[in-house]
Design a protein around this motif. Structure first.
Motif, mmCIF file in Angstrom:
data_model
loop_
_atom_site.group_PDB
_atom_site.id
_atom_site.type_symbol
_atom_site.label_atom_id
_atom_site.label_comp_id
_atom_site.label_asym_id
_atom_site.label_seq_id
_atom_site.Cartn_x
_atom_site.Cartn_y
_atom_site.Cartn_z
ATOM 1 N N LEU A 204 -5.743 1.958 0.298
ATOM 2 C CA LEU A 204 -5.300 2.846 -0.783
ATOM 3 C C LEU A 204 -6.247 4.037 -0.921
ATOM 4 O O LEU A 204 -5.811 5.173 -1.123
ATOM 5 C CB LEU A 204 -5.228 2.084 -2.103
ATOM 6 N N ALA B 32 0.956 4.043 -2.914
ATOM 7 C CA ALA B 32 0.584 5.431 -2.615
ATOM 8 C C ALA B 32 1.718 6.372 -3.013
ATOM 9 O O ALA B 32 1.470 7.444 -3.570
ATOM 10 C CB ALA B 32 0.251 5.575 -1.130
ATOM 11 N N ALA C 18 -5.401 6.425 1.719
ATOM 12 C CA ALA C 18 -4.113 7.101 1.519
ATOM 13 C C ALA C 18 -4.162 8.095 0.368
ATOM 14 O O ALA C 18 -3.500 9.130 0.411
ATOM 15 C CB ALA C 18 -3.020 6.057 1.255
ATOM 16 N N LEU C 19 -4.952 7.781 -0.672
ATOM 17 C CA LEU C 19 -4.897 8.601 -1.887
ATOM 18 C C LEU C 19 -5.962 9.693 -1.952
ATOM 19 O O LEU C 19 -5.861 10.613 -2.755
ATOM 20 C CB LEU C 19 -5.026 7.705 -3.134
ATOM 21 N N THR D 140 1.704 7.123 -6.721
ATOM 22 C CA THR D 140 0.495 7.637 -7.367
ATOM 23 C C THR D 140 -0.031 8.938 -6.799
ATOM 24 O O THR D 140 -1.155 9.301 -7.090
ATOM 25 C CB THR D 140 -0.651 6.604 -7.246
ATOM 26 N N ARG D 141 0.737 9.614 -5.980
ATOM 27 C CA ARG D 141 0.229 10.869 -5.416
ATOM 28 C C ARG D 141 -0.147 11.818 -6.553
ATOM 29 O O ARG D 141 0.580 11.954 -7.527
ATOM 30 C CB ARG D 141 1.277 11.515 -4.523
ATOM 31 N N VAL E 276 0.845 -1.202 0.000
ATOM 32 C CA VAL E 276 0.000 0.000 0.000
ATOM 33 C C VAL E 276 0.879 1.250 0.000
ATOM 34 O O VAL E 276 0.640 2.195 -0.765
ATOM 35 C CB VAL E 276 -0.936 -0.010 1.240
ATOM 36 N N ARG E 277 1.911 1.224 0.838
ATOM 37 C CA ARG E 277 2.813 2.384 0.930
ATOM 38 C C ARG E 277 3.485 2.669 -0.414
ATOM 39 O O ARG E 277 3.561 3.808 -0.867
ATOM 40 C CB ARG E 277 3.908 2.074 1.958
#
Ligand SMILES: C[S@@+](CC[C@H](N)C(=O)[O-])C[C@H]1O[C@@H](n2cnc3c(N)ncnc32)[C@H](O)[C@@H]1O
Length: 271
Positions: free
Chosen positions: A118, A90, A121-122, A93-94, A86-87
């Motif tokens: 995700l 992320a 985070a996104l 894809t910021r 996941v990290r």
């Protein structure tokens, strides 16, 4: 005034859990006490844990990326090491907050933990998740639905809407990757309480990954990425599989979480 320390969990419960082989007996006893509504419910929960059910199946949820994810009996329990996937996703894809929503597909979603984390985070995502196993799909519908996403039932990409082809920014695929002969060597909690379809990756553990890698380029947007977890031992072969259909592969490793992730980026043009 300093906070008073938390009350110790009932010693009888700790002793029963310890005798059953629970390494974190005190923590688990505290968790069970807080999860149970009545003494009878607490007794039943302790019985189930002592009988070998994963603690997450007993309380009905797992903590993943700081979120509480519902996990039904018979559904794969999301692992701490998968937080690394996941990290990495992320970080790749910021996007600008006023840009278009990021299109995320969580393939082989199990409870849907990866897709939900995700989304958290996104920020702005269009979230889709899919799994073959009806129990996983039921469970994921609760988690992914609460995050505004859709869950489909079927084999890999087959149930996804065709309109997603060529539009996926992040394809997370935590596929089963245990070599078939090694499933019998897994801890009993996994072997007996998680479905074989969630664990068994075929002869060398990479059968499902190879199928995902073969189709991924058609679903990814240019510049989009596929991420899949594997073991350190399988990493070179897994990266070769991801690279063999046009994605640009890379191996990422977290020593802290003992996690290995293969990342494949779709170039602007695929062969
Ligand atoms: C290792 S578990 C991962 C679950 C979840 N992504 C996570 O990290 O917690 C693999 C999942 O893949 C699903 N699966 C296995 N083969 C599949 C297939 N051919 N198509 C779709 N899902 C599949 C299983 O049902 C299981 O839920």
């Amino acid at each position: 005034m300093p906070d008073s320390p938390p009350a110790p969990p009932p010693s009888g419960i700790v002793a029963r859990l310890r005798a059953a082989g629970c390494v974190f007996a005190e923590d688990e006893a505290r968790l069970l006490v807080s999860a149970a509504g009545t003494p009878a419910e607490l007794d039943a929960m302790v019985d189930r844990r002592v009988a070998g059910l994963p603690i997450e199946h007993v309380v009905g949820w797992a903590e993943f990326c700081g979120l509480r994810i519902a996990v039904d009996p018979g559904v794969f329990v999301p692992r701490r090491r998968t937080e690394f996937l996941v990290r990495e996703a992320a970080a790749l894809t910021r996007r600008a907050p006023d840009g278009p929503a990021t299109v995320v597909v969580d393939l082989c979603c199990g409870s849907g933990a990866v897709g939900v984390a995700l989304a958290a985070a996104l920020g702005r995502v269009e979230l889709h998740a899919a799994d073959l196993d009806p129990a996983a799909v039921r469970c994921a519908r609760r988690n992914v639905g609460a995050a505004g996403g859709q869950v489909y039932e079927g084999d890999l990409f087959e149930p996804l809407p065709a309109a997603l082809r060529g539009r996926v920014d992040v394809l997370a695929a935590n596929v089963p990757y245990v070599p078939a002969e090694e499933v019998a060597l897994l801890p009993p909690e996994a072997r007996m309480h998680e479905p074989r379809v969630a664990l068994d990756g075929g002869e060398d553990g990479l059968d499902v990954l190879r199928r995902v890698a073969a189709e991924a380029p058609r679903w990814l947007a240019p510049g989009g990425c596929m991420l899949t977890e594997t073991s350190e031992r399988q990493a070179a072969l897994a990266a070769e599989a991801v690279g063999s259909h046009g994605l640009i592969p890379r191996i990422a490793r977290s020593a802290d979480l003992n996690a290995t992730v293969i990342i494949g980026i779709r170039p602007a043009a695929i062969p």
